[in-house]
Design a protein around this motif. Structure first.
Motif, PDB file in Angstrom:
ATOM      1  N   VAL A 242       1.919  17.635 -20.930  1.00 63.38           N
ATOM      2  CA  VAL A 242       1.618  16.999 -19.647  1.00 63.38           C
ATOM      3  C   VAL A 242       1.034  18.063 -18.726  1.00 63.38           C
ATOM      4  O   VAL A 242       1.633  19.127 -18.518  1.00 63.38           O
ATOM      5  CB  VAL A 242       2.879  16.381 -19.020  1.00 63.38           C
ATOM      6  CG1 VAL A 242       2.565  15.845 -17.614  1.00 63.38           C
ATOM      7  CG2 VAL A 242       3.420  15.270 -19.899  1.00 63.38           C
TER       8      VAL A 242
ATOM      9  N   PRO B  77      -0.207  18.774 -14.923  1.00 67.76           N
ATOM     10  CA  PRO B  77      -0.267  18.287 -13.538  1.00 67.76           C
ATOM     11  C   PRO B  77      -1.679  18.411 -12.963  1.00 67.76           C
ATOM     12  O   PRO B  77      -2.501  19.214 -13.433  1.00 67.76           O
ATOM     13  CB  PRO B  77       0.716  19.207 -12.797  1.00 67.76           C
ATOM     14  CG  PRO B  77       1.618  19.745 -13.869  1.00 67.76           C
ATOM     15  CD  PRO B  77       0.759  19.878 -15.084  1.00 67.76           C
TER      16      PRO B  77
ATOM     17  N   GLU C 117      -4.289  13.020 -10.603  1.00 66.74           N
ATOM     18  CA  GLU C 117      -3.092  12.503 -11.245  1.00 66.74           C
ATOM     19  C   GLU C 117      -2.780  13.371 -12.455  1.00 66.74           C
ATOM     20  O   GLU C 117      -3.694  13.999 -13.041  1.00 66.74           O
ATOM     21  CB  GLU C 117      -3.288  11.052 -11.698  1.00 66.74           C
ATOM     22  CG  GLU C 117      -3.582  10.068 -10.582  1.00 66.74           C
ATOM     23  CD  GLU C 117      -3.924   8.691 -11.125  1.00 66.74           C
ATOM     24  OE1 GLU C 117      -4.104   8.574 -12.353  1.00 66.74           O
ATOM     25  OE2 GLU C 117      -4.010   7.755 -10.329  1.00 66.74           O
ATOM     26  N   PRO C 118      -1.542  13.461 -12.878  1.00 65.69           N
ATOM     27  CA  PRO C 118      -1.226  14.204 -14.098  1.00 65.69           C
ATOM     28  C   PRO C 118      -1.798  13.501 -15.329  1.00 65.69           C
ATOM     29  O   PRO C 118      -2.011  12.284 -15.326  1.00 65.69           O
ATOM     30  CB  PRO C 118       0.306  14.211 -14.113  1.00 65.69           C
ATOM     31  CG  PRO C 118       0.706  13.022 -13.321  1.00 65.69           C
ATOM     32  CD  PRO C 118      -0.340  12.858 -12.258  1.00 65.69           C
TER      33      PRO C 118
ATOM     34  N   GLN D 203       1.620   3.391 -21.938  1.00 65.27           N
ATOM     35  CA  GLN D 203       2.925   3.767 -21.392  1.00 65.27           C
ATOM     36  C   GLN D 203       3.795   2.518 -21.352  1.00 65.27           C
ATOM     37  O   GLN D 203       3.327   1.421 -21.014  1.00 65.27           O
ATOM     38  CB  GLN D 203       2.802   4.373 -19.993  1.00 65.27           C
ATOM     39  CG  GLN D 203       2.572   5.873 -20.019  1.00 65.27           C
ATOM     40  CD  GLN D 203       2.811   6.525 -18.680  1.00 65.27           C
ATOM     41  OE1 GLN D 203       2.103   6.276 -17.723  1.00 65.27           O
ATOM     42  NE2 GLN D 203       3.829   7.382 -18.626  1.00 65.27           N
TER      43      GLN D 203
ATOM     44  N   TYR E 258      -4.916   9.799 -18.309  1.00 64.28           N
ATOM     45  CA  TYR E 258      -4.223   9.780 -17.026  1.00 64.28           C
ATOM     46  C   TYR E 258      -2.907   9.013 -17.163  1.00 64.28           C
ATOM     47  O   TYR E 258      -2.869   7.904 -17.712  1.00 64.28           O
ATOM     48  CB  TYR E 258      -5.079   9.108 -15.961  1.00 64.28           C
ATOM     49  CG  TYR E 258      -6.289   9.907 -15.562  1.00 64.28           C
ATOM     50  CD1 TYR E 258      -6.157  11.105 -14.864  1.00 64.28           C
ATOM     51  CD2 TYR E 258      -7.579   9.463 -15.889  1.00 64.28           C
ATOM     52  CE1 TYR E 258      -7.271  11.843 -14.482  1.00 64.28           C
ATOM     53  CE2 TYR E 258      -8.697  10.197 -15.522  1.00 64.28           C
ATOM     54  CZ  TYR E 258      -8.534  11.385 -14.831  1.00 64.28           C
ATOM     55  OH  TYR E 258      -9.636  12.118 -14.469  1.00 64.28           O
ATOM     56  N   LEU E 259      -1.825   9.597 -16.667  1.00 66.64           N
ATOM     57  CA  LEU E 259      -0.526   8.951 -16.726  1.00 66.64           C
ATOM     58  C   LEU E 259      -0.398   7.911 -15.620  1.00 66.64           C
ATOM     59  O   LEU E 259      -0.761   8.150 -14.473  1.00 66.64           O
ATOM     60  CB  LEU E 259       0.592   9.978 -16.602  1.00 66.64           C
ATOM     61  CG  LEU E 259       0.776  10.907 -17.821  1.00 66.64           C
ATOM     62  CD1 LEU E 259       1.759  12.020 -17.500  1.00 66.64           C
ATOM     63  CD2 LEU E 259       1.235  10.104 -19.036  1.00 66.64           C
TER      64      LEU E 259
ATOM     65  N   ASP F  10       2.638   6.499 -15.036  1.00 64.87           N
ATOM     66  CA  ASP F  10       3.993   6.690 -14.525  1.00 64.87           C
ATOM     67  C   ASP F  10       4.444   8.101 -14.887  1.00 64.87           C
ATOM     68  O   ASP F  10       4.063   8.642 -15.929  1.00 64.87           O
ATOM     69  CB  ASP F  10       4.928   5.657 -15.141  1.00 64.87           C
ATOM     70  CG  ASP F  10       6.330   5.722 -14.559  1.00 64.87           C
ATOM     71  OD1 ASP F  10       6.587   5.023 -13.561  1.00 64.87           O
ATOM     72  OD2 ASP F  10       7.160   6.466 -15.110  1.00 64.87           O
ATOM     73  N   ASP F  11       5.252   8.715 -14.030  1.00 66.37           N
ATOM     74  CA  ASP F  11       5.676  10.100 -14.246  1.00 66.37           C
ATOM     75  C   ASP F  11       6.821  10.236 -15.247  1.00 66.37           C
ATOM     76  O   ASP F  11       7.155  11.353 -15.642  1.00 66.37           O
ATOM     77  CB  ASP F  11       6.117  10.732 -12.915  1.00 66.37           C
ATOM     78  CG  ASP F  11       4.945  10.919 -11.965  1.00 66.37           C
ATOM     79  OD1 ASP F  11       3.803  10.962 -12.468  1.00 66.37           O
ATOM     80  OD2 ASP F  11       5.170  10.995 -10.755  1.00 66.37           O
ATOM     81  N   ALA F  12       7.425   9.113 -15.638  1.00 70.61           N
ATOM     82  CA  ALA F  12       8.604   9.217 -16.486  1.00 70.61           C
ATOM     83  C   ALA F  12       8.546   8.365 -17.750  1.00 70.61           C
ATOM     84  O   ALA F  12       9.216   8.686 -18.734  1.00 70.61           O
ATOM     85  CB  ALA F  12       9.845   8.825 -15.682  1.00 70.61           C
TER      86      ALA F  12
ATOM     87  N   ILE G  11       7.665  12.223 -21.943  1.00 74.21           N
ATOM     88  CA  ILE G  11       6.951  13.157 -21.058  1.00 74.21           C
ATOM     89  C   ILE G  11       7.910  13.881 -20.121  1.00 74.21           C
ATOM     90  O   ILE G  11       7.496  14.655 -19.258  1.00 74.21           O
ATOM     91  CB  ILE G  11       5.869  12.425 -20.239  1.00 74.21           C
ATOM     92  CG1 ILE G  11       6.482  11.344 -19.364  1.00 74.21           C
ATOM     93  CG2 ILE G  11       4.839  11.827 -21.168  1.00 74.21           C
ATOM     94  CD1 ILE G  11       5.472  10.688 -18.438  1.00 74.21           C
ATOM     95  N   GLN G  12       9.201  13.673 -20.272  1.00 67.75           N
ATOM     96  CA  GLN G  12      10.180  14.410 -19.471  1.00 67.75           C
ATOM     97  C   GLN G  12      11.270  14.952 -20.380  1.00 67.75           C
ATOM     98  O   GLN G  12      11.598  14.331 -21.407  1.00 67.75           O
ATOM     99  CB  GLN G  12      10.804  13.507 -18.415  1.00 67.75           C
ATOM    100  CG  GLN G  12       9.917  13.336 -17.201  1.00 67.75           C
ATOM    101  CD  GLN G  12      10.655  12.672 -16.050  1.00 67.75           C
ATOM    102  OE1 GLN G  12      11.742  12.097 -16.236  1.00 67.75           O
ATOM    103  NE2 GLN G  12      10.098  12.769 -14.844  1.00 67.75           N
TER     104      GLN G  12
END
Length: 245
Positions: free
Chosen positions: A131, A133, A144-145, A175, A216-217, A219-221, A244-245
């Motif tokens: 990932v 940033p 965006e990440p 996602q 491009y993601l 959502d961050d999670a 991704i976390q």
């Protein structure tokens, strides 16, 4: 010598054009009998001859040129037809020779397990994912990440393949939200500059090359699923999930 000028009809441009038109029409319908009768009637109306020998000669030459042109066109068309038939036969023969190989490519097992996608045409092996940033190397201009994947691809057939096109052709990226909704991710710019000159180059049979892609993601999670499926039958041959976390 008796003057026959008042008894010999003059040939006009309209007569010449009309004669040539009827001649071409007769040739196009391949009616030789009508053509011969028409020529005799035009050349010897009421057993007379043309007053102007030069005009008569020009008329005859025009007709001959028209005849030769039509015959030449027909011969050319026949030659082109024979060529197309020969090329068709060659294609059929070539297909027959390679039918077993083609069938094996089409019917080969299609899998995507542990980051390795394989079918009869290619093998794609994901070697790394990351990932990135916004603003960092590989995503310098993004807001965006992104999630980036580095992979190896091997051409297993004589088909023309390029690294990134082969990836896009086989893999869709989603996602999975907490609501179980799936969002297809949008492709981002190439995350690794070393592949700028090779990501779309052809790969020879048996050769393995490297490249990278990014998305491009949304959502961050939420986890990211890479799905290998059939475009025509809608089936899923395999998928790989990345956290991704």
């Amino acid at each position: 010598m008796q003057d026959l000028s008042d008894k010999i009809p003059k040939i006009t441009l309209f007569t010449m054009f009309y004669f040539a038109l009827i001649t071409i029409s007769c040739l196009l319908v391949d009616d030789v009998t009508i053509l011969i009768l028409w020529i005799l009637e035009a050349i010897y109306p009421q057993s007379r001859i043309f007053k102007n020998p030069k005009g008569f000669l020009f008329l005859v030459l025009s007709v001959l040129c028209t005849v030769f042109f039509i015959i030449g066109s027909q011969v050319h068309a026949e030659i082109e037809l024979k060529k197309s038939l020969i090329e068709r036969d060659k294609s059929i023969e070539e297909y027959a020779k390679n039918k077993n190989e083609i069938d094996s490519l089409i019917n080969a097992e299609k899998t995507f397990k542990d980051g390795v996608l394989e079918n009869g045409y290619r093998k794609i092996k994901i070697t790394k994912h990351k990932v990135i940033p916004a603003g960092e190397k590989g995503n310098e201009n993004g807001i965006e990440p992104v999630i980036a994947f580095w992979f190896e691809i091997t051409n297993k057939a004589n088909e023309r393949l390029s690294p990134n096109f082969s990836w896009w052709e086989e893999i869709d990226v989603y996602q999975v939200m907490e609501s179980k909704q799936t969002i297809e991710l949008e492709e981002a710019p190439l995350p690794d500059d070393q592949f700028l000159s090779t990501y779309d180059e052809d790969i020879k049979k048996g050769v393995t090359v490297q490249s990278a892609v990014a998305y491009y993601l949304f959502d961050d999670a939420a986890p990211v699923d890479l799905v290998y499926g059939g475009f025509l039958d809608g089936g899923v041959y395999g998928k790989t999930r990345y956290q991704i976390q």
